[in-house]
Design a protein around this motif. Structure first.
Motif, PDB file in Angstrom:
ATOM      1  N   GLN A 108     -58.937 -11.806 -31.301  1.00  0.00           N
ATOM      2  CA  GLN A 108     -59.019 -12.176 -29.892  1.00  0.00           C
ATOM      3  C   GLN A 108     -58.399 -11.053 -29.065  1.00  0.00           C
ATOM      4  O   GLN A 108     -57.305 -10.576 -29.381  1.00  0.00           O
ATOM      5  CB  GLN A 108     -58.296 -13.501 -29.646  1.00  0.00           C
ATOM      6  N   LEU A 109     -59.092 -10.635 -28.009  1.00  0.00           N
ATOM      7  CA  LEU A 109     -58.620  -9.515 -27.199  1.00  0.00           C
ATOM      8  C   LEU A 109     -57.649  -9.926 -26.110  1.00  0.00           C
ATOM      9  O   LEU A 109     -56.963  -9.073 -25.548  1.00  0.00           O
ATOM     10  CB  LEU A 109     -59.802  -8.788 -26.547  1.00  0.00           C
ATOM     11  N   ALA A 110     -57.596 -11.234 -25.782  1.00  0.00           N
ATOM     12  CA  ALA A 110     -56.801 -11.691 -24.645  1.00  0.00           C
ATOM     13  C   ALA A 110     -57.221 -10.874 -23.411  1.00  0.00           C
ATOM     14  O   ALA A 110     -58.410 -10.678 -23.175  1.00  0.00           O
ATOM     15  CB  ALA A 110     -55.306 -11.607 -24.948  1.00  0.00           C
ATOM     16  N   SER A 111     -56.273 -10.336 -22.650  1.00  0.00           N
ATOM     17  CA  SER A 111     -56.634  -9.712 -21.372  1.00  0.00           C
ATOM     18  C   SER A 111     -57.258  -8.330 -21.489  1.00  0.00           C
ATOM     19  O   SER A 111     -57.681  -7.774 -20.464  1.00  0.00           O
ATOM     20  CB  SER A 111     -55.415  -9.651 -20.449  1.00  0.00           C
ATOM     21  N   VAL A 112     -57.357  -7.783 -22.676  1.00  0.00           N
ATOM     22  CA  VAL A 112     -58.203  -6.588 -22.834  1.00  0.00           C
ATOM     23  C   VAL A 112     -59.668  -6.974 -22.584  1.00  0.00           C
ATOM     24  O   VAL A 112     -60.537  -6.120 -22.411  1.00  0.00           O
ATOM     25  CB  VAL A 112     -57.973  -5.926 -24.205  1.00  0.00           C
ATOM     26  N   SER A 113     -59.922  -8.281 -22.507  1.00  0.00           N
ATOM     27  CA  SER A 113     -61.248  -8.758 -22.077  1.00  0.00           C
ATOM     28  C   SER A 113     -61.595  -8.272 -20.677  1.00  0.00           C
ATOM     29  O   SER A 113     -62.784  -8.128 -20.348  1.00  0.00           O
ATOM     30  CB  SER A 113     -61.285 -10.291 -22.087  1.00  0.00           C
ATOM     31  N   LYS A 114     -60.588  -8.037 -19.836  1.00  0.00           N
ATOM     32  CA  LYS A 114     -60.860  -7.693 -18.435  1.00  0.00           C
ATOM     33  C   LYS A 114     -61.600  -6.360 -18.285  1.00  0.00           C
ATOM     34  O   LYS A 114     -62.604  -6.299 -17.559  1.00  0.00           O
ATOM     35  CB  LYS A 114     -59.564  -7.719 -17.631  1.00  0.00           C
TER      36      LYS A 114
ATOM     37  N   LEU B 187     -54.810 -15.043  -3.896  1.00  0.00           N
ATOM     38  CA  LEU B 187     -54.417 -16.131  -4.797  1.00  0.00           C
ATOM     39  C   LEU B 187     -53.072 -15.816  -5.435  1.00  0.00           C
ATOM     40  O   LEU B 187     -52.762 -14.658  -5.700  1.00  0.00           O
ATOM     41  CB  LEU B 187     -55.469 -16.313  -5.892  1.00  0.00           C
ATOM     42  N   PRO B 188     -52.258 -16.835  -5.697  1.00  0.00           N
ATOM     43  CA  PRO B 188     -50.962 -16.576  -6.338  1.00  0.00           C
ATOM     44  C   PRO B 188     -51.114 -16.182  -7.797  1.00  0.00           C
ATOM     45  O   PRO B 188     -52.162 -16.396  -8.421  1.00  0.00           O
ATOM     46  CB  PRO B 188     -50.222 -17.908  -6.196  1.00  0.00           C
ATOM     47  N   ASP B 189     -50.055 -15.610  -8.332  1.00  0.00           N
ATOM     48  CA  ASP B 189     -50.041 -15.118  -9.707  1.00  0.00           C
ATOM     49  C   ASP B 189     -50.494 -16.190 -10.696  1.00  0.00           C
ATOM     50  O   ASP B 189     -50.010 -17.315 -10.681  1.00  0.00           O
ATOM     51  CB  ASP B 189     -48.620 -14.667 -10.046  1.00  0.00           C
ATOM     52  N   HIS B 190     -51.483 -15.826 -11.529  1.00  0.00           N
ATOM     53  CA  HIS B 190     -51.989 -16.701 -12.590  1.00  0.00           C
ATOM     54  C   HIS B 190     -52.491 -18.057 -12.063  1.00  0.00           C
ATOM     55  O   HIS B 190     -52.385 -19.077 -12.757  1.00  0.00           O
ATOM     56  CB  HIS B 190     -50.946 -16.905 -13.681  1.00  0.00           C
ATOM     57  N   ALA B 191     -53.044 -18.055 -10.864  1.00  0.00           N
ATOM     58  CA  ALA B 191     -53.586 -19.292 -10.293  1.00  0.00           C
ATOM     59  C   ALA B 191     -54.625 -19.909 -11.231  1.00  0.00           C
ATOM     60  O   ALA B 191     -55.536 -19.230 -11.692  1.00  0.00           O
ATOM     61  CB  ALA B 191     -54.220 -19.002  -8.932  1.00  0.00           C
ATOM     62  N   GLY B 192     -54.486 -21.188 -11.487  1.00  0.00           N
ATOM     63  CA  GLY B 192     -55.442 -21.915 -12.310  1.00  0.00           C
ATOM     64  C   GLY B 192     -55.100 -21.980 -13.777  1.00  0.00           C
ATOM     65  O   GLY B 192     -55.662 -22.815 -14.508  1.00  0.00           O
TER      66      GLY B 192
ATOM     67  N   ALA C 147     -51.726 -10.025  -6.908  1.00  0.00           N
ATOM     68  CA  ALA C 147     -51.240 -11.038  -7.842  1.00  0.00           C
ATOM     69  C   ALA C 147     -52.299 -11.223  -8.922  1.00  0.00           C
ATOM     70  O   ALA C 147     -53.479 -11.436  -8.626  1.00  0.00           O
ATOM     71  CB  ALA C 147     -50.951 -12.354  -7.133  1.00  0.00           C
ATOM     72  N   TYR C 148     -51.877 -11.149 -10.146  1.00  0.00           N
ATOM     73  CA  TYR C 148     -52.757 -11.138 -11.317  1.00  0.00           C
ATOM     74  C   TYR C 148     -53.322 -12.537 -11.561  1.00  0.00           C
ATOM     75  O   TYR C 148     -52.577 -13.486 -11.784  1.00  0.00           O
ATOM     76  CB  TYR C 148     -51.923 -10.677 -12.502  1.00  0.00           C
ATOM     77  N   THR C 149     -54.634 -12.689 -11.497  1.00  0.00           N
ATOM     78  CA  THR C 149     -55.243 -14.012 -11.613  1.00  0.00           C
ATOM     79  C   THR C 149     -56.430 -13.991 -12.569  1.00  0.00           C
ATOM     80  O   THR C 149     -57.456 -13.377 -12.294  1.00  0.00           O
ATOM     81  CB  THR C 149     -55.723 -14.532 -10.247  1.00  0.00           C
ATOM     82  N   ASN C 150     -56.298 -14.699 -13.665  1.00  0.00           N
ATOM     83  CA  ASN C 150     -57.398 -14.810 -14.614  1.00  0.00           C
ATOM     84  C   ASN C 150     -58.606 -15.510 -14.007  1.00  0.00           C
ATOM     85  O   ASN C 150     -59.753 -15.109 -14.233  1.00  0.00           O
ATOM     86  CB  ASN C 150     -56.936 -15.580 -15.854  1.00  0.00           C
ATOM     87  N   PHE C 151     -58.359 -16.547 -13.240  1.00  0.00           N
ATOM     88  CA  PHE C 151     -59.488 -17.330 -12.731  1.00  0.00           C
ATOM     89  C   PHE C 151     -60.086 -16.750 -11.459  1.00  0.00           C
ATOM     90  O   PHE C 151     -61.238 -17.044 -11.131  1.00  0.00           O
ATOM     91  CB  PHE C 151     -59.086 -18.800 -12.573  1.00  0.00           C
ATOM     92  N   GLY C 152     -59.337 -15.924 -10.734  1.00  0.00           N
ATOM     93  CA  GLY C 152     -59.976 -15.177  -9.659  1.00  0.00           C
ATOM     94  C   GLY C 152     -61.021 -14.232 -10.231  1.00  0.00           C
ATOM     95  O   GLY C 152     -62.167 -14.189  -9.768  1.00  0.00           O
TER      96      GLY C 152
ATOM     97  N   GLN D  94     -61.690 -19.214 -19.258  1.00  0.00           N
ATOM     98  CA  GLN D  94     -61.464 -17.941 -18.575  1.00  0.00           C
ATOM     99  C   GLN D  94     -62.073 -16.797 -19.391  1.00  0.00           C
ATOM    100  O   GLN D  94     -61.525 -15.697 -19.448  1.00  0.00           O
ATOM    101  CB  GLN D  94     -59.980 -17.690 -18.362  1.00  0.00           C
ATOM    102  N   SER D  95     -63.233 -17.047 -19.980  1.00  0.00           N
ATOM    103  CA  SER D  95     -63.832 -16.066 -20.892  1.00  0.00           C
ATOM    104  C   SER D  95     -63.892 -14.644 -20.348  1.00  0.00           C
ATOM    105  O   SER D  95     -63.537 -13.691 -21.053  1.00  0.00           O
ATOM    106  CB  SER D  95     -65.234 -16.522 -21.290  1.00  0.00           C
ATOM    107  N   PRO D  96     -64.317 -14.405 -19.101  1.00  0.00           N
ATOM    108  CA  PRO D  96     -64.361 -13.014 -18.628  1.00  0.00           C
ATOM    109  C   PRO D  96     -62.991 -12.352 -18.579  1.00  0.00           C
ATOM    110  O   PRO D  96     -62.874 -11.137 -18.757  1.00  0.00           O
ATOM    111  CB  PRO D  96     -64.958 -13.145 -17.219  1.00  0.00           C
ATOM    112  N   ALA D  97     -61.956 -13.140 -18.351  1.00  0.00           N
ATOM    113  CA  ALA D  97     -60.603 -12.592 -18.201  1.00  0.00           C
ATOM    114  C   ALA D  97     -59.846 -12.511 -19.510  1.00  0.00           C
ATOM    115  O   ALA D  97     -58.980 -11.651 -19.677  1.00  0.00           O
ATOM    116  CB  ALA D  97     -59.805 -13.443 -17.215  1.00  0.00           C
TER     117      ALA D  97
END
Length: 479
Positions: free
Chosen positions: A58-64, A114-119, A149-154, A222-225
């Motif tokens: 799993q890549l986690a945020s290297v997905s971004k 959006l605030p940090d890690h919203a969602g 602010a870092y947001t996976n769902f944004g 949050q697949s894309p993120a």
């Protein structure tokens, strides 16, 4: 370069020995060629299957940055500047003007307000992508395009908007735009593909001081993120494409201008902390910085507390890139291996002990979210709780949905949260305040639950960072 490659085996093995991380895979690309590709350790603690170049992690945020590559191929240069709202009917932010103007670039550069890690906490409770994206409208906003602010769902919202525009799922868009054309046959944006892979790494987290494969991180919402899985071999193919201006083996896979656009600084992610301090930037799915020689450095780290830590770093001007994949929650290894590699390539030696430095950053981030209250030790003279029935009932929250407080026959209380209710046993602390142990990717240890004296509402501490954590008794439950 050869010196750094020759020392990589030792760098990885030492990092694994110091931390106990079970499995690591590393790939290095230079001048369009894969010059290092190797796996170390085991896929799962207690089993003999070893990690190799084709083991899927799993890549986690290297997905971004992988997602921004897909976006570049799907929308070109101009598509980044188009508002996303027309293609996301249920998406809105708190400010209608921002909703109508926010673009894919804004969301991929984390400058939507959006605030940090919203969602993320909604995902932890079990809500799907559609629910999370439709509830971002409740989040408070900081100044649009003037704050980071870092947001996976944004980021996920932008990717979903493009997929909707193309009339396909994000997962298929990723397959058709990047993975299949590039021959990245072990790469997927679907969790099921990772879970069913015969050669895959199991995620490990520390449990009672030992690495154990007890948790599963399912990041499809949050697949894309954060939901891509891939092997070191496939990731070196992607690095070749990145360093080759979108071209692989003479074939243009991703438009060069669109790909280059993802490498530009877009937001100030880390302002200088001193007059001569260095500024950190974020591009479109990339951390963007400049080293001591003024060279562009692109990087990204990924981390799942439930069992993954990854890093990709590139020096485009040197045609050099490294990817490091591990199957354990972040303790510094993935970043430290990459940093050691570039230190050795540049100066012949490691500039500092990176593992404790990087690990301390992760620990500080985690500790900052923990409650300041020691719920394990109630205050002397703590007030008693009221009768359990005072607190029991059904409660509503426009953001987090429905919750139930269930009273047991023995007077115990259980809090149920999420669409497929997750149950948390409440432990009395003081008066109308209780606590429970959080769970999931964003767990922060014990957190408080404080009821009003009349039992008509309660606030969950760790869900309330943005003022959204109060649940009010349902109108049908008032009697």
């Amino acid at each position: 370069m050869q010196r750094a490659v020759d020392q990589l085996d030792g760098v990885v093995k030492e990092a694994m020995q110091r931390t106990g991380v079970p499995g690591v895979a590393v790939g290095v690309v230079h001048d369009g060629k894969v010059i290092y590709l190797k796996g170390f350790g085991v896929r799962k603690v207690g089993e003999s299957a070893t990690v190799d170049a084709d083991t899927v992690f799993q890549l986690a945020s290297v997905s971004k940055p992988v997602a921004s590559t897909v976006m570049a191929g799907a929308i070109g240069v101009d598509g980044w500047a188009k508002p996303v709202a027309p293609n996301l009917p249920d998406f809105a932010l708190k400010d209608p003007w921002v909703t109508s103007h926010v673009t894919a670039a804004d969301l991929f550069a984390h400058r939507s307000g959006l605030p940090d890690h919203a969602g993320d906490l909604l995902e932890d409770l079990g809500y799907d992508r559609a629910y999370v994206l439709s509830h971002l409208r409740y989040e408070p906003l900081t100044p649009f395009r003037a704050s980071y602010a870092y947001t996976n769902f944004g980021l996920t919202a932008a990717a979903q908007a493009v997929a909707n525009e193309k009339g396909v799922s994000w997962e298929k868009l990723s397959d058709d735009t990047l993975y299949k054309p590039a021959g990245m046959n072990s790469t997927s944006s679907r969790f099921d593909d990772f879970a069913n892979a015969t050669d895959r790494a199991w995620g490990h987290a520390k449990v009672d001081g030992a690495w154990k494969a007890e948790f599963v991180r399912q990041p499809d919402a949050q697949s894309p993120a954060g939901g891509v899985s891939s092997s070191a071999r496939d990731m070196t193919t992607w690095l070749k494409l990145q360093l080759g201006n979108g071209k692989l083996d003479g074939k243009q896979i991703i438009n060069a201008d669109a790909l280059e656009r993802t490498h530009w600084p877009e937001s100030v992610s880390n302002p200088p902390h001193a007059p001569a301090g260095r500024t950190g930037f974020y591009g479109l799915g990339w951390n963007v910085s400049y080293d001591d020689e003024g060279r562009l450095r692109l990087s990204h780290t990924g981390g799942f507390e439930l069992g993954a830590h990854t890093n990709v770093t590139m020096l485009p001007g040197e045609q050099l890139g490294i990817v490091v994949l591990t199957n354990a929650s972040p303790v510094g290894v993935a970043d430290a291996v990459a940093l050691d590699f570039f230190d050795i390539a540049q100066t012949g030696k490691v500039s500092r002990d990176w593992i404790p430095l990087v690990d301390s950053v992760y620990q500080q981030q985690t500790d900052a979210l923990r409650s300041k209250t020691d719920y394990a030790h109630p205050p002397s003279g703590a007030a008693p709780a009221q009768a359990a029935d005072t607190y029991a009932g059904t409660f509503e929250n426009s953001y987090y949905g429905r919750a139930k407080v269930v009273a047991g026959t023995d007077g115990t209380l259980t809090l149920q949260l999420g669409p497929k209710p997750q149950s948390y046993r409440l432990t009395h602390y003081d008066g109308n305040t209780f606590s429970f142990q959080t769970a999931g990717e964003n767990a922060v240890g014990p957190t408080g639950v404080t009821f009003t004296p009349d039992g008509k509402s309660f606030t969950v501490e760790y869900l309330n960072h943005e003022g959204l954590g109060t649940f009010t008794r349902s109108t049908s439950d008032q009697g």
